[in-house]
Design a protein around this motif. Structure first.
Motif, PDB file in Angstrom:
ATOM      1  N   LEU A   1       1.312  -6.264  -5.411  1.00 18.79           N
ATOM      2  CA  LEU A   1       1.472  -7.262  -6.472  1.00 18.79           C
ATOM      3  C   LEU A   1       2.663  -6.961  -7.374  1.00 18.79           C
ATOM      4  N   TYR A   2       2.921  -5.682  -7.607  1.00 17.20           N
ATOM      5  CA  TYR A   2       4.058  -5.297  -8.438  1.00 17.20           C
ATOM      6  C   TYR A   2       5.363  -5.246  -7.651  1.00 17.20           C
TER       7      TYR A   2
ATOM      8  N   THR B   1     -13.852  -4.330  -8.209  1.00 14.58           N
ATOM      9  CA  THR B   1     -14.118  -3.823  -9.563  1.00 14.58           C
ATOM     10  C   THR B   1     -15.606  -3.884  -9.874  1.00 14.58           C
TER      11      THR B   1
ATOM     12  N   LEU C   1      -7.660  -1.253  -3.983  1.00 11.80           N
ATOM     13  CA  LEU C   1      -7.123  -1.745  -5.251  1.00 11.80           C
ATOM     14  C   LEU C   1      -5.731  -1.174  -5.515  1.00 11.80           C
ATOM     15  N   ASP C   2      -5.553   0.117  -5.305  1.00  6.76           N
ATOM     16  CA  ASP C   2      -4.241   0.725  -5.515  1.00  6.76           C
ATOM     17  C   ASP C   2      -3.189   0.059  -4.635  1.00  6.76           C
ATOM     18  N   SER C   3      -3.509  -0.128  -3.364  1.00  5.53           N
ATOM     19  CA  SER C   3      -2.571  -0.754  -2.435  1.00  5.53           C
ATOM     20  C   SER C   3      -2.235  -2.180  -2.864  1.00  5.53           C
ATOM     21  N   ALA C   4      -3.246  -2.926  -3.263  1.00  2.00           N
ATOM     22  CA  ALA C   4      -3.027  -4.304  -3.702  1.00  2.00           C
ATOM     23  C   ALA C   4      -2.129  -4.353  -4.933  1.00  2.00           C
ATOM     24  N   TYR C   5      -2.348  -3.447  -5.887  1.00  2.00           N
ATOM     25  CA  TYR C   5      -1.511  -3.443  -7.089  1.00  2.00           C
ATOM     26  C   TYR C   5      -0.074  -3.061  -6.753  1.00  2.00           C
TER      27      TYR C   5
ATOM     28  N   ARG D   1     -11.163   2.029  -4.203  1.00  2.00           N
ATOM     29  CA  ARG D   1     -10.028   2.424  -5.051  1.00  2.00           C
ATOM     30  C   ARG D   1      -8.713   2.349  -4.280  1.00  2.00           C
TER      31      ARG D   1
ATOM     32  N   TYR E   1      -1.890  -0.166   2.531  1.00  5.97           N
ATOM     33  CA  TYR E   1      -0.693  -0.892   2.108  1.00  5.97           C
ATOM     34  C   TYR E   1      -0.036  -1.548   3.323  1.00  5.97           C
TER      35      TYR E   1
ATOM     36  N   ILE F   1      -9.906  -8.554  -6.338  1.00  6.27           N
ATOM     37  CA  ILE F   1      -9.998  -7.566  -7.420  1.00  6.27           C
ATOM     38  C   ILE F   1     -11.392  -7.572  -8.049  1.00  6.27           C
TER      39      ILE F   1
END
Length: 129
Positions: free
Chosen positions: A54-55, A9, A47-51, A44, A93, A5
């Motif tokens: 993670l969720y 970022t 990051l979106d895929s990782a979040y 981006r 993803y 991250i």
């Protein structure tokens, strides 16, 4: 995951010298990163895929969630004749999920990798340019 991250970022954020203190807080002491739309898009998407992962959001739900962004969808379809953002996020993803399942590290599509000094401005760049 923190390094994953932080690097993405950092490259997305540190694009001007006025954010040098932020970059140093992140452990980076080089010049700002050049603005590159293709790299920024992939950063981006990663990051979106990782979040999503993670969720704990499953792929079918990611697919559904991506459909709730009609402005992005329309813009992508107009510019690329497809919903490119959704496609790439789902592809990444899937790549991340395969890496998790296999126990291997996720391999970014970015070359060079995120926050690599090779994609930063030259240190000889003057502020007048």
């Amino acid at each position: 995951m923190l390094v994953f991250i932080r690097l993405r970022t950092l490259e997305l954020t540190y694009t001007a010298w006025d954010l040098e203190a932020f970059a140093k807080d992140c452990g980076y002491y080089g010049p700002p990163f050049r603005w590159n739309e293709d790299r920024r898009f992939l950063l981006r998407c990663e990051l979106d895929s990782a979040y999503f992962i993670l969720y704990g959001i499953v792929r079918d739900d990611v697919d559904y969630i991506m459909e709730t962004f009609p402005i992005v969808k329309r813009s992508d379809e107009k510019q690329y004749s497809e919903y490119r953002t959704k496609r790439v996020i789902l592809e990444i993803y899937d790549e991340m999920q395969r890496a998790i399942e296999s126990g291997e590290a996720y391999r970014t599509r970015l070359e060079p990798g995120p926050a690599d000094p090779a994609v930063a401005h030259s240190t000889s760049v003057s502020l007048e340019e």
